[in-house]
Design a protein around this motif. Structure first.
Motif: not given
Length: 126
Positions: A33-34, A49-51, A71-75
């Motif tokens: 994810s991103r 986005v999830v892949r 999210a609490v942490e990036l990506d």
């Protein structure tokens, strides 16, 4: 010169125009994810986005339980094995490709879809 308003006072939008290139499909692991923040005029859109399994799905970065970003942490939107999306605040879990909440405080609810598509190795807004 003016100072930018604090993040809590910035205007938010919940949709994006179609055709905006986000990243190369290979930039997101499978599963992975991103997160993305797009400026639309004077406002900002927050999504991710999830892949998974060669498919991509996009969602507005807002949990249906209390409206917080997931999210609490990036990506870091997925559980460690990549099987589910996790809201880090209250533990709600969601199916990655449908956005359906399958456990936690908002079971039965859904994430708000953000239309995205992968073509030619590029993920774009749809």
């Amino acid at each position: 010169m003016t100072d930018a308003p604090p993040a809590s006072e910035r205007k938010r939008v919940w949709t994006t125009p179609a055709g905006v290139a986000l990243c190369a499909e290979a930039d997101i692991p499978d599963p992975g994810s991103r997160g993305f923040v797009l400026q639309i005029g004077e406002a900002f859109f927050h999504g991710f986005v999830v892949r998974k399994g060669g498919e991509v799905a996009g969602y507005v970065d807002r949990c249906p339980h209390q409206g917080f970003p997931l999210a609490v942490e990036l990506d870091r939107y997925l559980v460690p094995d990549g099987s589910l999306i996790l809201c880090s605040w209250h533990g709600a879990v969601f199916e990655p490709l449908s956005g359906a909440c399958v456990g936690g405080p908002c079971a039965g609810a859904r994430l708000t879809p953000w239309p995205v598509a992968a073509a030619g190795g590029i993920i774009r807004t749809a």
